[in-house]
Design a protein around this motif. Sequence first.
Motif, PDB file in Angstrom:
ATOM      1  N   ARG A 289       5.235  -4.291  -3.991  1.00  0.00           N
ATOM      2  CA  ARG A 289       5.681  -3.459  -5.117  1.00  0.00           C
ATOM      3  C   ARG A 289       7.202  -3.345  -5.148  1.00  0.00           C
ATOM      4  O   ARG A 289       7.809  -3.277  -6.219  1.00  0.00           O
ATOM      5  CB  ARG A 289       5.043  -2.067  -5.039  1.00  0.00           C
ATOM      6  N   VAL A 290       7.839  -3.323  -3.989  1.00  0.00           N
ATOM      7  CA  VAL A 290       9.310  -3.283  -3.939  1.00  0.00           C
ATOM      8  C   VAL A 290       9.892  -4.564  -4.529  1.00  0.00           C
ATOM      9  O   VAL A 290      10.838  -4.538  -5.326  1.00  0.00           O
ATOM     10  CB  VAL A 290       9.801  -3.076  -2.490  1.00  0.00           C
ATOM     11  N   VAL A 291       9.299  -5.711  -4.140  1.00  0.00           N
ATOM     12  CA  VAL A 291       9.754  -6.985  -4.719  1.00  0.00           C
ATOM     13  C   VAL A 291       9.526  -6.987  -6.224  1.00  0.00           C
ATOM     14  O   VAL A 291      10.389  -7.409  -7.010  1.00  0.00           O
ATOM     15  CB  VAL A 291       9.021  -8.174  -4.060  1.00  0.00           C
ATOM     16  N   GLY A 292       8.362  -6.503  -6.657  1.00  0.00           N
ATOM     17  CA  GLY A 292       8.076  -6.435  -8.090  1.00  0.00           C
ATOM     18  C   GLY A 292       9.070  -5.557  -8.823  1.00  0.00           C
ATOM     19  O   GLY A 292       9.492  -5.876  -9.944  1.00  0.00           O
ATOM     20  N   ALA A 293       9.448  -4.427  -8.186  1.00  0.00           N
ATOM     21  CA  ALA A 293      10.422  -3.521  -8.808  1.00  0.00           C
ATOM     22  C   ALA A 293      11.776  -4.200  -8.979  1.00  0.00           C
ATOM     23  O   ALA A 293      12.431  -4.062 -10.023  1.00  0.00           O
ATOM     24  CB  ALA A 293      10.563  -2.256  -7.970  1.00  0.00           C
ATOM     25  N   LEU A 294      12.213  -4.953  -7.962  1.00  0.00           N
ATOM     26  CA  LEU A 294      13.498  -5.664  -8.056  1.00  0.00           C
ATOM     27  C   LEU A 294      13.443  -6.733  -9.153  1.00  0.00           C
ATOM     28  O   LEU A 294      14.403  -6.896  -9.928  1.00  0.00           O
ATOM     29  CB  LEU A 294      13.840  -6.302  -6.712  1.00  0.00           C
ATOM     30  N   LEU A 295      12.337  -7.468  -9.229  1.00  0.00           N
ATOM     31  CA  LEU A 295      12.191  -8.489 -10.274  1.00  0.00           C
ATOM     32  C   LEU A 295      12.167  -7.841 -11.661  1.00  0.00           C
ATOM     33  O   LEU A 295      12.729  -8.384 -12.616  1.00  0.00           O
ATOM     34  CB  LEU A 295      10.906  -9.286 -10.051  1.00  0.00           C
ATOM     35  N   LEU A 296      11.533  -6.667 -11.763  1.00  0.00           N
ATOM     36  CA  LEU A 296      11.484  -5.973 -13.049  1.00  0.00           C
ATOM     37  C   LEU A 296      12.885  -5.523 -13.466  1.00  0.00           C
ATOM     38  O   LEU A 296      13.260  -5.607 -14.647  1.00  0.00           O
ATOM     39  CB  LEU A 296      10.543  -4.778 -12.955  1.00  0.00           C
ATOM     40  N   TYR A 297      13.662  -5.046 -12.508  1.00  0.00           N
ATOM     41  CA  TYR A 297      15.047  -4.650 -12.805  1.00  0.00           C
ATOM     42  C   TYR A 297      15.852  -5.852 -13.306  1.00  0.00           C
ATOM     43  O   TYR A 297      16.586  -5.760 -14.298  1.00  0.00           O
ATOM     44  CB  TYR A 297      15.691  -4.057 -11.561  1.00  0.00           C
ATOM     45  N   LEU A 298      15.730  -6.998 -12.627  1.00  0.00           N
ATOM     46  CA  LEU A 298      16.456  -8.196 -13.055  1.00  0.00           C
ATOM     47  C   LEU A 298      15.973  -8.673 -14.417  1.00  0.00           C
ATOM     48  O   LEU A 298      16.772  -9.151 -15.246  1.00  0.00           O
ATOM     49  CB  LEU A 298      16.288  -9.302 -12.014  1.00  0.00           C
ATOM     50  N   ILE A 434       9.244   2.851 -14.105  1.00  0.00           N
ATOM     51  CA  ILE A 434       8.182   2.015 -13.533  1.00  0.00           C
ATOM     52  C   ILE A 434       8.609   1.469 -12.170  1.00  0.00           C
ATOM     53  O   ILE A 434       7.857   1.532 -11.185  1.00  0.00           O
ATOM     54  CB  ILE A 434       7.833   0.861 -14.488  1.00  0.00           C
ATOM     55  N   ALA A 435       9.812   0.930 -12.101  1.00  0.00           N
ATOM     56  CA  ALA A 435      10.284   0.312 -10.863  1.00  0.00           C
ATOM     57  C   ALA A 435      10.359   1.317  -9.715  1.00  0.00           C
ATOM     58  O   ALA A 435       9.889   1.049  -8.596  1.00  0.00           O
ATOM     59  CB  ALA A 435      11.644  -0.342 -11.093  1.00  0.00           C
ATOM     60  N   VAL A 436      10.937   2.482  -9.971  1.00  0.00           N
ATOM     61  CA  VAL A 436      11.133   3.473  -8.905  1.00  0.00           C
ATOM     62  C   VAL A 436       9.801   4.057  -8.452  1.00  0.00           C
ATOM     63  O   VAL A 436       9.509   4.134  -7.243  1.00  0.00           O
ATOM     64  CB  VAL A 436      12.084   4.590  -9.379  1.00  0.00           C
ATOM     65  N   THR A 437       8.969   4.485  -9.402  1.00  0.00           N
ATOM     66  CA  THR A 437       7.704   5.116  -9.010  1.00  0.00           C
ATOM     67  C   THR A 437       6.761   4.118  -8.346  1.00  0.00           C
ATOM     68  O   THR A 437       6.024   4.477  -7.410  1.00  0.00           O
ATOM     69  CB  THR A 437       7.010   5.745 -10.231  1.00  0.00           C
ATOM     70  N   ALA A 438       6.770   2.870  -8.803  1.00  0.00           N
ATOM     71  CA  ALA A 438       5.894   1.862  -8.191  1.00  0.00           C
ATOM     72  C   ALA A 438       6.357   1.509  -6.786  1.00  0.00           C
ATOM     73  O   ALA A 438       5.543   1.350  -5.873  1.00  0.00           O
ATOM     74  CB  ALA A 438       5.848   0.613  -9.060  1.00  0.00           C
ATOM     75  N   ALA A 439       7.660   1.405  -6.580  1.00  0.00           N
ATOM     76  CA  ALA A 439       8.195   1.023  -5.273  1.00  0.00           C
ATOM     77  C   ALA A 439       8.059   2.149  -4.256  1.00  0.00           C
ATOM     78  O   ALA A 439       7.755   1.908  -3.085  1.00  0.00           O
ATOM     79  CB  ALA A 439       9.660   0.607  -5.407  1.00  0.00           C
ATOM     80  N   VAL A 440       8.275   3.397  -4.694  1.00  0.00           N
ATOM     81  CA  VAL A 440       8.272   4.527  -3.769  1.00  0.00           C
ATOM     82  C   VAL A 440       6.874   5.111  -3.596  1.00  0.00           C
ATOM     83  O   VAL A 440       6.486   5.487  -2.477  1.00  0.00           O
ATOM     84  CB  VAL A 440       9.248   5.617  -4.255  1.00  0.00           C
ATOM     85  N   TRP A 441       6.082   5.194  -4.694  1.00  0.00           N
ATOM     86  CA  TRP A 441       4.750   5.797  -4.617  1.00  0.00           C
ATOM     87  C   TRP A 441       3.682   4.738  -4.922  1.00  0.00           C
ATOM     88  O   TRP A 441       3.500   3.839  -4.137  1.00  0.00           O
ATOM     89  CB  TRP A 441       4.660   6.997  -5.573  1.00  0.00           C
ATOM     90  N   ASN A 442       3.025   4.866  -6.078  1.00  0.00           N
ATOM     91  CA  ASN A 442       1.979   3.896  -6.413  1.00  0.00           C
ATOM     92  C   ASN A 442       1.758   3.871  -7.920  1.00  0.00           C
ATOM     93  O   ASN A 442       2.409   4.605  -8.681  1.00  0.00           O
ATOM     94  CB  ASN A 442       0.667   4.221  -5.688  1.00  0.00           C
ATOM     95  N   ALA A 443       0.821   3.045  -8.364  1.00  0.00           N
ATOM     96  CA  ALA A 443       0.593   2.848  -9.793  1.00  0.00           C
ATOM     97  C   ALA A 443       0.110   4.128 -10.476  1.00  0.00           C
ATOM     98  O   ALA A 443       0.439   4.382 -11.641  1.00  0.00           O
ATOM     99  CB  ALA A 443      -0.411   1.722 -10.017  1.00  0.00           C
ATOM    100  N   ARG A 444      -0.676   4.943  -9.766  1.00  0.00           N
ATOM    101  CA  ARG A 444      -1.165   6.184 -10.392  1.00  0.00           C
ATOM    102  C   ARG A 444      -0.003   7.094 -10.761  1.00  0.00           C
ATOM    103  O   ARG A 444       0.031   7.662 -11.857  1.00  0.00           O
ATOM    104  CB  ARG A 444      -2.127   6.898  -9.439  1.00  0.00           C
ATOM    105  N   VAL A 445       0.954   7.234  -9.855  1.00  0.00           N
ATOM    106  CA  VAL A 445       2.138   8.048 -10.153  1.00  0.00           C
ATOM    107  C   VAL A 445       2.914   7.433 -11.318  1.00  0.00           C
ATOM    108  O   VAL A 445       3.415   8.151 -12.200  1.00  0.00           O
ATOM    109  CB  VAL A 445       3.028   8.167  -8.893  1.00  0.00           C
TER     110      VAL A 445
END
Length: 471
Positions: A289-298, A434-445
């Motif tokens: 999810r952290v990698v996904g968050a970075l890719l989403l930011y880019l 999306i990026a922050v909540t997914a990387a730090v918590w989970n999809a439900r949050v």
Amino acid sequence: MPDSLTHGSTTTSAVLLATTPAGKLLSGDGTLFDRLNDQLTTLPVRDVHVVREGGLGADLRGVAAIARAAGGALALLPADLVAHTEALATVLEHPARGTCALVSLDAAATPTRPPLRVESGKVVTAGSSFHAVPEPNATFRGVLQAGEADLACLADVAEELAELADAGKLGPVTPVEAVDLLLVGLVRSGVAVRAASVGRLHADRVTGQLAADAAVARLAEVDEDEVKLDACVKEDDGFFATFFVSTWTRHLITYLVRFKVTPNAVTGFSVALALLAALWFSAGGQGARVVGALLLYLSFALDCLDGQLARYTRMFSPLGAWADGMGDRLKEYAVYVGLAIGYGVTGIWNLAAAAMILQVVRHAVDYTYAGAVADAGRVGAAWGRPARSLLESRDLRGSPPGVLRFAQRLERDTVARWLKKAIVLPIGERMALIAVTAAVWNARVTFLALLGWGAVAVLYQLSGRIARSVR
């Protein structure tokens, strides 16, 4: 009869109003008229019509005749104008070739800088020595362009103004104010006039040789290329895009131009990165999810960059705008799917679907309102605001509803203005959320945060749209 000079093969024509002696002032090896005409040769202008001195009424009738015969957008420029070429380009090179005016967001009006009121990027009230503007917040800098759809209105306005001027019903107006009066007439006729801001560039009309020399000298104080680069970043962008993306993406533009990368290609790369982000989100682990968050930011950074590149190169197209809008929806919904798959609990799909439906509703509110406004402009009096008389010296548009007054007060405060931009949950804030909540918590949050903030955004948007519609 006006003179005509051929410059090229585009669909825009220009009218040089050589109706005052100041156009004959010296500038370099020629006159201000020559200087301005030379600048037009570097811009996408097909031909230049020259209206010579003949009195205000005759000058306006000359403009009307040219407008009725024009086959595309028509730009009007006074020959006593000293301006950066890039300032002229903000009007003449805009690919929409619509009706717009060159303005400065500076309310210090002078006889050669008539007052305006600009709201939401449109000129809503324009002034002259006869027409007053209550609460002005900008000034007109002499360049007016009428889009092809508004040429008939421009001709009608010019003829009406000519009759009023000949009858002495416009008080102290002079031939110097021909283009100012035409802007007043278009605005009061209900034409949507885009406000093209001059920004840090210069565009000034002059009345004497000393003033002309000083105005030309001031042009050298500004780096036009640097200003053009700064201008490619949207002034009204969201907080996240402004402070966490555009601060560095703007530095990539010159490299993209050098390697002839198109805005549509950047859009394609942005979509590809978002799909990769969705794939990583679907893996489910926090590291993924952290990698996904970075890719989403880019991906979002490239989404900003394609618009900046389009504005810098002025390579706008209907296909590009459609692809960008569709790409945004595809990227966001693909990420929702990836997050739901990665969470692995059946109930998460209900939240994902609810978040998706909420975003669809939000976009529907925006696009249907924009469509209604566009229809109002096309249909005319049945939908649009009624025309206002050119004989009224004060343009009293009425007091806005309470919601709009509150929104206008917010614009005057920097912190409140950014909060106002953020509350509608623009795409930058959504991607960051999306990026922050997914990387730090989970999809439900992530989905609960989107639903909570999105609901507030919908209520705010609906109240604003209803208030503006009532207005």
